[in-house]
Design a protein around this motif. Structure first.
Motif, PDB file in Angstrom:
ATOM      1  N   HIS A  58       0.836  -1.214   0.000  1.00 39.13           N
ATOM      2  CA  HIS A  58       0.000   0.000   0.000  1.00 39.13           C
ATOM      3  C   HIS A  58       0.866   1.259   0.000  1.00 39.13           C
ATOM      4  O   HIS A  58       1.366   1.692   1.050  1.00 39.13           O
ATOM      5  CB  HIS A  58      -0.923  -0.022   1.230  1.00 39.13           C
ATOM      6  CG  HIS A  58      -2.022   0.996   1.170  1.00 39.13           C
ATOM      7  ND1 HIS A  58      -3.280   0.754   1.671  1.00 39.13           N
ATOM      8  CD2 HIS A  58      -2.069   2.253   0.672  1.00 39.13           C
ATOM      9  CE1 HIS A  58      -4.044   1.827   1.488  1.00 39.13           C
ATOM     10  NE2 HIS A  58      -3.313   2.755   0.891  1.00 39.13           N
ATOM     11  N   HIS A  60       1.553   5.264  -2.165  1.00 35.95           N
ATOM     12  CA  HIS A  60       1.130   6.269  -3.147  1.00 35.95           C
ATOM     13  C   HIS A  60       2.328   7.159  -3.451  1.00 35.95           C
ATOM     14  O   HIS A  60       2.527   8.184  -2.797  1.00 35.95           O
ATOM     15  CB  HIS A  60       0.018   7.144  -2.586  1.00 35.95           C
ATOM     16  CG  HIS A  60      -1.178   6.383  -2.060  1.00 35.95           C
ATOM     17  ND1 HIS A  60      -2.223   6.013  -2.867  1.00 35.95           N
ATOM     18  CD2 HIS A  60      -1.496   5.942  -0.820  1.00 35.95           C
ATOM     19  CE1 HIS A  60      -3.137   5.384  -2.143  1.00 35.95           C
ATOM     20  NE2 HIS A  60      -2.717   5.326  -0.890  1.00 35.95           N
ATOM     21  N   LYS A 150      -8.744  -0.937  -5.700  1.00 31.55           N
ATOM     22  CA  LYS A 150      -9.160  -0.166  -4.534  1.00 31.55           C
ATOM     23  C   LYS A 150     -10.453   0.563  -4.875  1.00 31.55           C
ATOM     24  O   LYS A 150     -10.630   1.050  -5.993  1.00 31.55           O
ATOM     25  CB  LYS A 150      -8.090   0.840  -4.113  1.00 31.55           C
ATOM     26  CG  LYS A 150      -8.425   1.542  -2.784  1.00 31.55           C
ATOM     27  CD  LYS A 150      -7.254   2.342  -2.228  1.00 31.55           C
ATOM     28  CE  LYS A 150      -7.621   2.947  -0.871  1.00 31.55           C
ATOM     29  NZ  LYS A 150      -6.547   3.761  -0.282  1.00 31.55           N
ATOM     30  N   HIS A 240      -5.704  -0.281   5.247  1.00 32.43           N
ATOM     31  CA  HIS A 240      -5.375   0.554   6.414  1.00 32.43           C
ATOM     32  C   HIS A 240      -6.452   0.556   7.498  1.00 32.43           C
ATOM     33  O   HIS A 240      -6.976   1.608   7.875  1.00 32.43           O
ATOM     34  CB  HIS A 240      -4.976   1.979   5.999  1.00 32.43           C
ATOM     35  CG  HIS A 240      -5.874   2.695   5.017  1.00 32.43           C
ATOM     36  ND1 HIS A 240      -7.234   2.759   5.164  1.00 32.43           N
ATOM     37  CD2 HIS A 240      -5.587   3.420   3.905  1.00 32.43           C
ATOM     38  CE1 HIS A 240      -7.753   3.472   4.183  1.00 32.43           C
ATOM     39  NE2 HIS A 240      -6.762   3.878   3.403  1.00 32.43           N
ATOM     40  N   ASP A 314       0.680   2.459   3.694  1.00 28.26           N
ATOM     41  CA  ASP A 314      -0.089   3.579   3.134  1.00 28.26           C
ATOM     42  C   ASP A 314       0.817   4.808   2.983  1.00 28.26           C
ATOM     43  O   ASP A 314       0.408   5.937   3.259  1.00 28.26           O
ATOM     44  CB  ASP A 314      -1.297   3.898   4.027  1.00 28.26           C
ATOM     45  CG  ASP A 314      -2.275   4.861   3.369  1.00 28.26           C
ATOM     46  OD1 ASP A 314      -2.164   5.084   2.150  1.00 28.26           O
ATOM     47  OD2 ASP A 314      -3.135   5.390   4.095  1.00 28.26           O
TER      48      ASP A 314
END
Ligand code: URP
Ligand code: ZN
Ligand code: ZN
Length: 457
Positions: A58, A60, A150, A240, A314
């Protein structure tokens, strides 16, 4: 027989136990495990642990979000990952309407492929569920190496929210092709109502972020997603997960035989919402928010008992200048924190050393389970035939976490001042050394896109 590389004299770890043995590597793969192996190159691992590279499912990197773009791009982010003993990461290809899911994957790969230093995969994020998406799903799952999606139950304002019919449709359709829906479970309407009712009076700054997203806003969404999964027979993954309540709901659903799996992350295990009361409290702003000590305790318990199967970070790095864009309004915080680089050392010190989880459990949470759940059979273990993604981990190396010892493009760390004992020293990615004694020796573009496999049921 002479192997290309032999990692000598270390203790090789899996969830089944620890073995004192040499590890032989030929080309990109693990070729042998045994005594007195001979190699063209020898790496001394005496006194060290030899671990499968960690997998962070996870992240970004370079994500345009909250009016800015996350500060670790694919190159620096994956370099930081390697420095922290992560050899595989999954990022997100978030659909900007009206782009198709297939185009979204292609565009994200164009950004990532030339830059990544380690192997990676993508979860497409479906923000616009419609007949075209439904049509595309089989191809995305079967031919494009993206068997998990997602869907955001929140972020209506960003245009990302999936409503219940969208979730129902995606769960139904993905189940036909071996796909999995990964949900960000927060109840958008309830959060907006609580935000509208929050006067801000007497509330210290960004603490309102926690007050307007209480545990029910996550627990209800998790419960709803689970019911949709039960009704459709779809495969569900909660990303998360932050609350003890949510973890208990997942535990109950799994006991009922519902196909739901879940991840939590170090931020929810180690940080609590009192931090929002600090002057730099907005640095900790992420969604869902960091919670209460009681939640942390329950999450550790639910990791140990197998309810929560994955630790993921995350990672969505915003530096202090970007975080300052909040200008005193908790709704404007760029949401996210750095994390991929400290995942393994923090888990080792605060989990294994602290006696909360065993070493074998750590390997399950960081390597074996993410590989299995996300369809990467050659990752997450060091059996013969596996990708030679290896970490040599020194359990005696002491590090105090602070930006100057880290590679991330962040000028603060959420874990600032935390003393860890145990650090990844050397990292190999498919048989190539990319970190040597805590120095990065890899290169951009060395990582490969992973064609992940659909679930075979
Ligand atoms: O606040 C967060 N978590 N930012 C990244 C986007 C997401 O929701 O995962
Ligand atoms: Zn999310
Ligand atoms: Zn995220």
């Amino acid at each position: 027989m002479t192997y290309d590389i032999v990692i000598k004299g270390g203790t090789i770890v899996s969830s089944h136990g620890e073995t004192r043995a040499d590890l032989g590597i030929t080309g990109e793969r693990v070729a042998a495990m045994g005594a007195d192996l001979e190699g063209a190159t020898i790496i001394d691992a005496k006194g060290k642990l030899v671990l499968p590279g960690a997998i962070d499912v996870h992240n970004h990197f370079q994500l345009p979000f909250c009016g800015t773009t996350s500060a670790d791009d694919f190159e620096n982010g994956s370099k930081a990952a390697a420095m922290g003993g992560v050899t595989t990461f999954l990022d997100f290809a978030i659909q900007a309407q009206p782009n198709s899911v297939l185009d979204t994957i292609a565009m994200r790969r164009e950004e990532a492929d030339p830059k990544v230093c380690i192997d990676y995969g993508l979860h497409p994020a479906i923000t616009n569920w419609n007949a075209d998406c439904k049509e595309e799903l089989k191809k995305v799952i079967r031919d494009k190496g993206c068997p998990s999606f997602k869907m955001f139950m929140v972020y209506k304002a960003q245009g990302w929210q999936a409503d219940d019919p969208a979730l129902y449709g995606a769960l139904t359709e993905s189940a036909k092709h071996g796909g999995m829906v990964a949900v960000h479970a927060e109840n958008n309407d309830l959060i907006e109502a609580l935000q509208a009712a929050e006067s801000g009076e007497g509330v210290p700054g960004c603490y309102a972020h926690a007050l307007t997203r209480p545990a029910i806003t996550e627990a209800e969404a998790i419960n709803r997603a689970i019911m949709l999964a039960e009704a459709t027979g779809g495969r569900l993954y909660i990303v998360h997960l932050s609350t003890g309540w949510g973890a208990d709901i997942v535990n109950r659903a799994r006991a009922w035989g519902i196909d739901v799996q879940a991840e939590t992350g170090p931020q929810y295990l180690l940080l609590d919402d009192e931090l929002f009361k600090r002057e730099d409290g907005h640095h900790f702003g992420t969604c869902p928010p960091i919670r209460k000590p009681a939640d942390q305790e329950k999450l550790w318990k639910r990791l140990a008992d197998g309810t929560l199967e994955v630790l993921a970070t995350d990672t969505c790095t915003f530096n202090s200048k970007q975080k300052a864009m909040w200008e005193g309004d908790y709704k404007k915080i760029p949401f996210g924190m750095p994390g991929i680089e400290t995942l393994l050392p923090l888990t080792y010190t605060t989990g294994v050393r602290a006696g909360r989880i065993t070493l074998g459990k750590m390997i399950q949470l960081l390597c074996e389970n993410p590989a299995r759940i996300m369809g990467m059979p050659t990752k997450g273990h060091l059996n013969v035939g596996a990708d030679a993604d290896v970490v040599i981990f020194d359990t005696e190396e002491e590090v105090t976490i602070t930006p100057s010892v880290l590679t991330t493009n962040c000028d603060y760390s959420p874990y600032e001042g935390t003393k860890v004992k145990g650090w990844p020293m050397t990292t190999l990615s498919r048989g190539k050394m990319i970190v040597k004694d805590r120095e990065f020796v890899g290169a951009a573009g060395q990582g490969k896109f992973i064609m992940r496999e659909p679930n075979k049921g």
